[in-house]
Scaffold this motif. Structure first.
Motif, PDB file in Angstrom:
ATOM      1  N   LYS A   1       0.999  -1.178   0.138  1.00 35.87           N
ATOM      2  CA  LYS A   1       0.124   0.032   0.079  1.00 35.87           C
ATOM      3  C   LYS A   1       0.995   1.313   0.163  1.00 35.87           C
ATOM      4  O   LYS A   1       1.645   1.398   0.883  1.00 35.87           O
ATOM      5  N   PRO A   2       0.596   2.352  -0.864  1.00 39.71           N
ATOM      6  CA  PRO A   2       1.502   3.348  -0.996  1.00 39.71           C
ATOM      7  C   PRO A   2       0.910   4.490   0.339  1.00 39.71           C
ATOM      8  O   PRO A   2      -0.247   4.309   0.588  1.00 39.71           O
ATOM      9  N   TYR A   3       1.780   5.238   0.677  1.00 47.36           N
ATOM     10  CA  TYR A   3       1.886   6.039   1.675  1.00 47.36           C
ATOM     11  C   TYR A   3       2.996   7.058   1.757  1.00 47.36           C
ATOM     12  O   TYR A   3       3.516   6.642   0.757  1.00 47.36           O
ATOM     13  N   PHE A   4       3.015   8.255   2.514  1.00 43.25           N
ATOM     14  CA  PHE A   4       3.908   9.020   2.507  1.00 43.25           C
ATOM     15  C   PHE A   4       4.256   9.560   3.847  1.00 43.25           C
ATOM     16  O   PHE A   4       3.306   9.704   4.584  1.00 43.25           O
ATOM     17  N   ASN A   5       5.461  10.394   4.062  1.00 47.72           N
ATOM     18  CA  ASN A   5       5.961  10.709   5.230  1.00 47.72           C
ATOM     19  C   ASN A   5       6.303  12.460   4.739  1.00 47.72           C
ATOM     20  O   ASN A   5       6.758  12.497   3.719  1.00 47.72           O
ATOM     21  N   LEU A   6       6.042  13.136   5.853  1.00 42.01           N
ATOM     22  CA  LEU A   6       6.586  14.520   5.637  1.00 42.01           C
ATOM     23  C   LEU A   6       7.425  14.722   6.629  1.00 42.01           C
ATOM     24  O   LEU A   6       7.494  14.454   7.489  1.00 42.01           O
ATOM     25  N   LYS A   7       8.529  15.123   5.969  1.00 42.20           N
ATOM     26  CA  LYS A   7       9.900  15.285   6.822  1.00 42.20           C
ATOM     27  C   LYS A   7      10.284  16.833   6.997  1.00 42.20           C
ATOM     28  O   LYS A   7       9.909  17.662   6.316  1.00 42.20           O
ATOM     29  N   ALA A   8      10.547  17.130   8.110  1.00 46.17           N
ATOM     30  CA  ALA A   8      11.147  18.525   8.565  1.00 46.17           C
ATOM     31  C   ALA A   8      12.644  18.785   7.818  1.00 46.17           C
ATOM     32  O   ALA A   8      13.309  17.820   7.203  1.00 46.17           O
ATOM     33  N   SER A   9      13.283  19.938   7.826  1.00 46.56           N
ATOM     34  CA  SER A   9      14.505  20.372   7.295  1.00 46.56           C
ATOM     35  C   SER A   9      15.452  19.305   7.768  1.00 46.56           C
ATOM     36  O   SER A   9      16.460  19.045   7.216  1.00 46.56           O
ATOM     37  N   ASN A  10      15.513  19.051   9.023  1.00 45.24           N
ATOM     38  CA  ASN A  10      16.660  18.094   9.601  1.00 45.24           C
ATOM     39  C   ASN A  10      16.219  16.806   9.455  1.00 45.24           C
ATOM     40  O   ASN A  10      17.037  15.696   9.862  1.00 45.24           O
ATOM     41  N   GLY A  11      15.315  16.261   8.529  1.00 43.81           N
ATOM     42  CA  GLY A  11      15.190  14.969   7.771  1.00 43.81           C
ATOM     43  C   GLY A  11      14.081  14.124   8.986  1.00 43.81           C
ATOM     44  O   GLY A  11      13.794  13.024   8.678  1.00 43.81           O
ATOM     45  N   GLN A  12      13.626  14.662   9.885  1.00 44.28           N
ATOM     46  CA  GLN A  12      12.910  13.893  10.882  1.00 44.28           C
ATOM     47  C   GLN A  12      11.402  14.075  10.396  1.00 44.28           C
ATOM     48  O   GLN A  12      10.767  14.825   9.722  1.00 44.28           O
ATOM     49  N   ILE A  13      10.752  12.765  10.862  1.00 39.65           N
ATOM     50  CA  ILE A  13       9.277  12.729  10.071  1.00 39.65           C
ATOM     51  C   ILE A  13       8.468  13.290  11.114  1.00 39.65           C
ATOM     52  O   ILE A  13       8.555  13.176  12.181  1.00 39.65           O
TER      53      ILE A  13
END
Length: 109
Positions: A64-76
């Motif tokens: 199943k497709p999904y996504f994460n949104l990350k901050a500038s520091n790479g943290q989800i």
């Protein structure tokens, strides 16, 4: 217009959900030990949701497709639901991009 909803988990952590106009959850945060941390997470979503490179398109182990949104520091800072198709996932990303910047915040904690 979308809205962020802050709630408290059973373990005492704070989290937020970004909901679209229709009330559907389009992004869920990690758990935060403080409400201030949770509120900072919301500000980070508002900022980072406007940068396509911050969306990490993924596929779960069950396909199943999904996504994460990350901050500038790479943290989800937020994770989507599981979608039935990549086009559904792409529509979810578009919904976060359009709803997050002007979303109000409702505190249910």
């Amino acid at each position: 217009m979308g809205k962020f909803v802050i709630s408290k988990r059973t373990n005492g952590e704070f989290q937020f959900n970004l909901k679209a106009n229709n009330g559907q959850v389009i992004l869920t945060s990690e758990g935060y030990s403080s409400k201030a941390g949770c509120e900072n997470g919301i500000l980070s979503v508002k900022t980072n949701s406007q940068d396509d490179s911050k969306f990490d398109k993924k596929t779960s182990s069950n396909g199943k497709p999904y996504f994460n949104l990350k901050a500038s520091n790479g943290q989800i800072i937020g994770t989507s639901e599981m979608y039935e198709s990549t086009s559904g996932r792409d529509n979810g990303i578009a919904s976060v991009k359009s709803n997050a910047p002007s979303a109000s915040t409702e505190d249910l904690s």
